[in-house]
Design a protein around this motif. Structure first.
Motif, PDB file in Angstrom:
ATOM      1  N   ALA A  25       7.957 -14.566  20.786  1.00 34.31           N
ATOM      2  CA  ALA A  25       8.139 -14.833  19.359  1.00 34.31           C
ATOM      3  C   ALA A  25       7.611 -13.661  18.541  1.00 34.31           C
ATOM      4  CB  ALA A  25       7.390 -16.104  18.977  1.00 34.31           C
ATOM      5  N   PRO A  26       8.196 -13.444  17.360  1.00 39.31           N
ATOM      6  CA  PRO A  26       7.684 -12.357  16.506  1.00 39.31           C
ATOM      7  C   PRO A  26       6.284 -12.682  15.993  1.00 39.31           C
ATOM      8  CG  PRO A  26       9.334 -13.634  15.350  1.00 39.31           C
ATOM      9  CD  PRO A  26       9.324 -14.122  16.764  1.00 39.31           C
ATOM     10  N   ILE A  27       5.511 -11.646  15.764  1.00 35.05           N
ATOM     11  CA  ILE A  27       4.135 -11.817  15.299  1.00 35.05           C
ATOM     12  C   ILE A  27       4.148 -11.976  13.783  1.00 35.05           C
ATOM     13  CG2 ILE A  27       1.881 -10.703  15.144  1.00 35.05           C
ATOM     14  CD1 ILE A  27       2.640  -9.198  17.724  1.00 35.05           C
ATOM     15  N   ILE A  28       3.370 -12.945  13.292  1.00 36.89           N
ATOM     16  CA  ILE A  28       3.256 -13.160  11.855  1.00 36.89           C
ATOM     17  C   ILE A  28       2.198 -12.195  11.335  1.00 36.89           C
ATOM     18  CG2 ILE A  28       2.760 -14.808  10.029  1.00 36.89           C
ATOM     19  CD1 ILE A  28       3.441 -17.047  12.006  1.00 36.89           C
ATOM     20  N   ASP A  29       2.653 -11.170  10.606  1.00 38.10           N
ATOM     21  CA  ASP A  29       1.743 -10.175  10.075  1.00 38.10           C
ATOM     22  C   ASP A  29       2.301  -9.671   8.745  1.00 38.10           C
ATOM     23  OD1 ASP A  29      -0.488  -8.528  10.069  1.00 38.10           O
ATOM     24  OD2 ASP A  29       0.589  -6.883  11.022  1.00 38.10           O
ATOM     25  N   TYR A  30       1.427  -9.315   7.824  1.00 35.86           N
ATOM     26  CA  TYR A  30       1.884  -8.870   6.512  1.00 35.86           C
ATOM     27  C   TYR A  30       2.659  -7.557   6.577  1.00 35.86           C
ATOM     28  CZ  TYR A  30      -1.934  -5.453   6.276  1.00 35.86           C
ATOM     29  OH  TYR A  30      -2.780  -4.409   6.526  1.00 35.86           O
ATOM     30  N   LYS A  31       2.474  -6.786   7.641  1.00 31.98           N
ATOM     31  CA  LYS A  31       3.191  -5.519   7.795  1.00 31.98           C
ATOM     32  C   LYS A  31       4.596  -5.713   8.362  1.00 31.98           C
ATOM     33  CE  LYS A  31      -0.534  -4.293   9.923  1.00 31.98           C
ATOM     34  NZ  LYS A  31      -1.470  -3.654  10.831  1.00 31.98           N
ATOM     35  N   ASN A  32       4.860  -6.876   8.944  1.00 27.32           N
ATOM     36  CA  ASN A  32       6.160  -7.189   9.538  1.00 27.32           C
ATOM     37  C   ASN A  32       7.065  -7.801   8.463  1.00 27.32           C
ATOM     38  OD1 ASN A  32       8.165  -7.571  11.368  1.00 27.32           O
ATOM     39  ND2 ASN A  32       6.948  -8.800  12.780  1.00 27.32           N
ATOM     40  N   VAL A  33       7.559  -6.963   7.571  1.00 22.98           N
ATOM     41  CA  VAL A  33       8.280  -7.412   6.384  1.00 22.98           C
ATOM     42  C   VAL A  33       9.606  -8.075   6.734  1.00 22.98           C
ATOM     43  CG1 VAL A  33       9.288  -6.639   4.201  1.00 22.98           C
ATOM     44  CG2 VAL A  33       7.167  -5.634   5.003  1.00 22.98           C
ATOM     45  N   SER A  34      10.279  -7.610   7.769  1.00 23.90           N
ATOM     46  CA  SER A  34      11.587  -8.178   8.119  1.00 23.90           C
ATOM     47  C   SER A  34      11.474  -9.644   8.530  1.00 23.90           C
ATOM     48  CB  SER A  34      12.238  -7.366   9.237  1.00 23.90           C
ATOM     49  OG  SER A  34      11.426  -7.371  10.388  1.00 23.90           O
ATOM     50  N   LEU A  36       8.988 -11.706   7.506  1.00 23.60           N
ATOM     51  CA  LEU A  36       8.561 -12.453   6.325  1.00 23.60           C
ATOM     52  C   LEU A  36       9.716 -12.727   5.366  1.00 23.60           C
ATOM     53  CD1 LEU A  36       5.173 -10.678   5.500  1.00 23.60           C
ATOM     54  CD2 LEU A  36       5.534 -12.738   6.850  1.00 23.60           C
ATOM     55  N   LYS A  37      10.659 -11.789   5.266  1.00 24.77           N
ATOM     56  CA  LYS A  37      11.797 -11.972   4.360  1.00 24.77           C
ATOM     57  C   LYS A  37      12.706 -13.114   4.803  1.00 24.77           C
ATOM     58  CE  LYS A  37      12.327  -7.481   2.181  1.00 24.77           C
ATOM     59  NZ  LYS A  37      13.194  -6.324   1.995  1.00 24.77           N
ATOM     60  N   LYS A  38      12.729 -13.413   6.098  1.00 23.19           N
ATOM     61  CA  LYS A  38      13.559 -14.509   6.601  1.00 23.19           C
ATOM     62  C   LYS A  38      13.079 -15.858   6.076  1.00 23.19           C
ATOM     63  CE  LYS A  38      14.801 -12.424  11.027  1.00 23.19           C
ATOM     64  NZ  LYS A  38      14.649 -12.549  12.472  1.00 23.19           N
ATOM     65  N   TYR A  39      11.804 -15.954   5.744  1.00 21.46           N
ATOM     66  CA  TYR A  39      11.217 -17.224   5.319  1.00 21.46           C
ATOM     67  C   TYR A  39      10.937 -17.249   3.826  1.00 21.46           C
ATOM     68  CZ  TYR A  39      10.990 -17.987  10.248  1.00 21.46           C
ATOM     69  OH  TYR A  39      11.349 -18.143  11.563  1.00 21.46           O
ATOM     70  N   MET A  40      11.683 -16.427   3.078  1.00 23.44           N
ATOM     71  CA  MET A  40      11.606 -16.419   1.627  1.00 23.44           C
ATOM     72  C   MET A  40      13.007 -16.595   1.053  1.00 23.44           C
ATOM     73  SD  MET A  40       8.897 -13.372   0.887  1.00 23.44           S
ATOM     74  CE  MET A  40       9.222 -13.471  -0.848  1.00 23.44           C
ATOM     75  N   SER A  41      13.086 -17.239  -0.110  1.00 20.25           N
ATOM     76  CA  SER A  41      14.376 -17.395  -0.775  1.00 20.25           C
ATOM     77  C   SER A  41      14.705 -16.116  -1.540  1.00 20.25           C
ATOM     78  CB  SER A  41      14.326 -18.596  -1.725  1.00 20.25           C
ATOM     79  OG  SER A  41      13.458 -18.316  -2.805  1.00 20.25           O
ATOM     80  N   ASP A  42      15.867 -16.096  -2.163  1.00 15.54           N
ATOM     81  CA  ASP A  42      16.281 -14.936  -2.951  1.00 15.54           C
ATOM     82  C   ASP A  42      15.386 -14.744  -4.169  1.00 15.54           C
ATOM     83  OD1 ASP A  42      18.314 -14.509  -1.179  1.00 15.54           O
ATOM     84  OD2 ASP A  42      19.797 -15.613  -2.361  1.00 15.54           O
ATOM     85  N   LYS A  67       1.845 -13.999   0.979  1.00 11.86           N
ATOM     86  CA  LYS A  67       1.094 -13.755  -0.257  1.00 11.86           C
ATOM     87  C   LYS A  67       0.360 -12.424  -0.196  1.00 11.86           C
ATOM     88  CE  LYS A  67       0.513 -18.562  -1.596  1.00 11.86           C
ATOM     89  NZ  LYS A  67      -0.439 -19.673  -1.799  1.00 11.86           N
ATOM     90  N   LYS A  68      -0.171 -12.087   0.978  1.00 10.76           N
ATOM     91  CA  LYS A  68      -0.865 -10.820   1.150  1.00 10.76           C
ATOM     92  C   LYS A  68       0.107  -9.653   0.973  1.00 10.76           C
ATOM     93  CE  LYS A  68      -3.769 -10.768   4.623  1.00 10.76           C
ATOM     94  NZ  LYS A  68      -4.304 -10.602   5.974  1.00 10.76           N
ATOM     95  N   ALA A  69       1.316  -9.782   1.524  1.00  7.72           N
ATOM     96  CA  ALA A  69       2.323  -8.720   1.414  1.00  7.72           C
ATOM     97  C   ALA A  69       2.808  -8.574  -0.035  1.00  7.72           C
ATOM     98  CB  ALA A  69       3.498  -9.020   2.332  1.00  7.72           C
ATOM     99  N   LYS A  70       2.883  -9.701  -0.772  1.00  8.09           N
ATOM    100  CA  LYS A  70       3.287  -9.632  -2.174  1.00  8.09           C
ATOM    101  C   LYS A  70       2.241  -8.898  -2.996  1.00  8.09           C
ATOM    102  CE  LYS A  70       6.179 -13.726  -2.824  1.00  8.09           C
ATOM    103  NZ  LYS A  70       6.247 -15.055  -3.474  1.00  8.09           N
ATOM    104  N   ILE A  71       0.974  -9.166  -2.736  1.00  5.20           N
ATOM    105  CA  ILE A  71      -0.108  -8.511  -3.473  1.00  5.20           C
ATOM    106  C   ILE A  71      -0.107  -7.009  -3.214  1.00  5.20           C
ATOM    107  CG2 ILE A  71      -2.632  -8.293  -3.609  1.00  5.20           C
ATOM    108  CD1 ILE A  71      -2.734 -11.355  -3.173  1.00  5.20           C
ATOM    109  N   LEU A  72       0.144  -6.615  -1.966  1.00  9.55           N
ATOM    110  CA  LEU A  72       0.151  -5.196  -1.610  1.00  9.55           C
ATOM    111  C   LEU A  72       1.446  -4.490  -2.028  1.00  9.55           C
ATOM    112  CD1 LEU A  72      -1.493  -5.422   1.905  1.00  9.55           C
ATOM    113  CD2 LEU A  72      -2.489  -4.494  -0.172  1.00  9.55           C
ATOM    114  N   GLY A  73       2.428  -5.251  -2.484  1.00 10.53           N
ATOM    115  CA  GLY A  73       3.672  -4.655  -2.967  1.00 10.53           C
ATOM    116  C   GLY A  73       4.690  -4.365  -1.886  1.00 10.53           C
ATOM    117  N   LEU A  74       4.534  -4.982  -0.719  1.00 11.69           N
ATOM    118  CA  LEU A  74       5.492  -4.768   0.363  1.00 11.69           C
ATOM    119  C   LEU A  74       6.728  -5.637   0.184  1.00 11.69           C
ATOM    120  CD1 LEU A  74       2.992  -4.638   3.351  1.00 11.69           C
ATOM    121  CD2 LEU A  74       4.053  -2.728   2.173  1.00 11.69           C
ATOM    122  N   LEU A  75       6.589  -6.751  -0.516  1.00 12.85           N
ATOM    123  CA  LEU A  75       7.718  -7.661  -0.769  1.00 12.85           C
ATOM    124  C   LEU A  75       8.039  -7.685  -2.251  1.00 12.85           C
ATOM    125  CD1 LEU A  75       6.788 -10.699   1.478  1.00 12.85           C
ATOM    126  CD2 LEU A  75       8.562  -9.046   1.872  1.00 12.85           C
TER     127      LEU A  75
END
Length: 75
Positions: A25-34, A36-42, A67-75
């Motif tokens: 399974a893929p690792i849940i990490d704030y650096k793994n943006v691809s 995280l994007k699968k589990y977010m809406s438009d 939430k961590k990735a949003k704060i850091l500006g990755l998403l």
């Protein structure tokens, strides 16, 4: 009329396995943006675990990392 919509109750139990509990399974990490994007809406909202079939513990971790990735500006 056999199609099941989002607003109709399901007659039988329908359960899918958690995509993060399977082997390789893929690792849940704030650096793994691809992942995280699968589990977010438009709109940028986090998809609920009922729709995405993620287990409770993994959903909490997923939410935290999004939430961590949003704060850091990755998403």
């Amino acid at each position: 009329m056999n199609k099941l919509s989002l607003f109709q109750k399901n007659d039988g139990k329908f359960s899918k396995k958690c995509p993060f509990s399977i082997k390789n399974a893929p690792i849940i990490d704030y650096k793994n943006v691809s992942v995280l994007k699968k589990y977010m809406s438009d709109n940028g909202k986090i998809i609920s675990s009922k729709i995405s079939s993620v287990s409770f513990g993994k959903q909490k971790k997923l939410t935290k990392e999004i939430k961590k990735a949003k704060i850091l500006g990755l998403l």
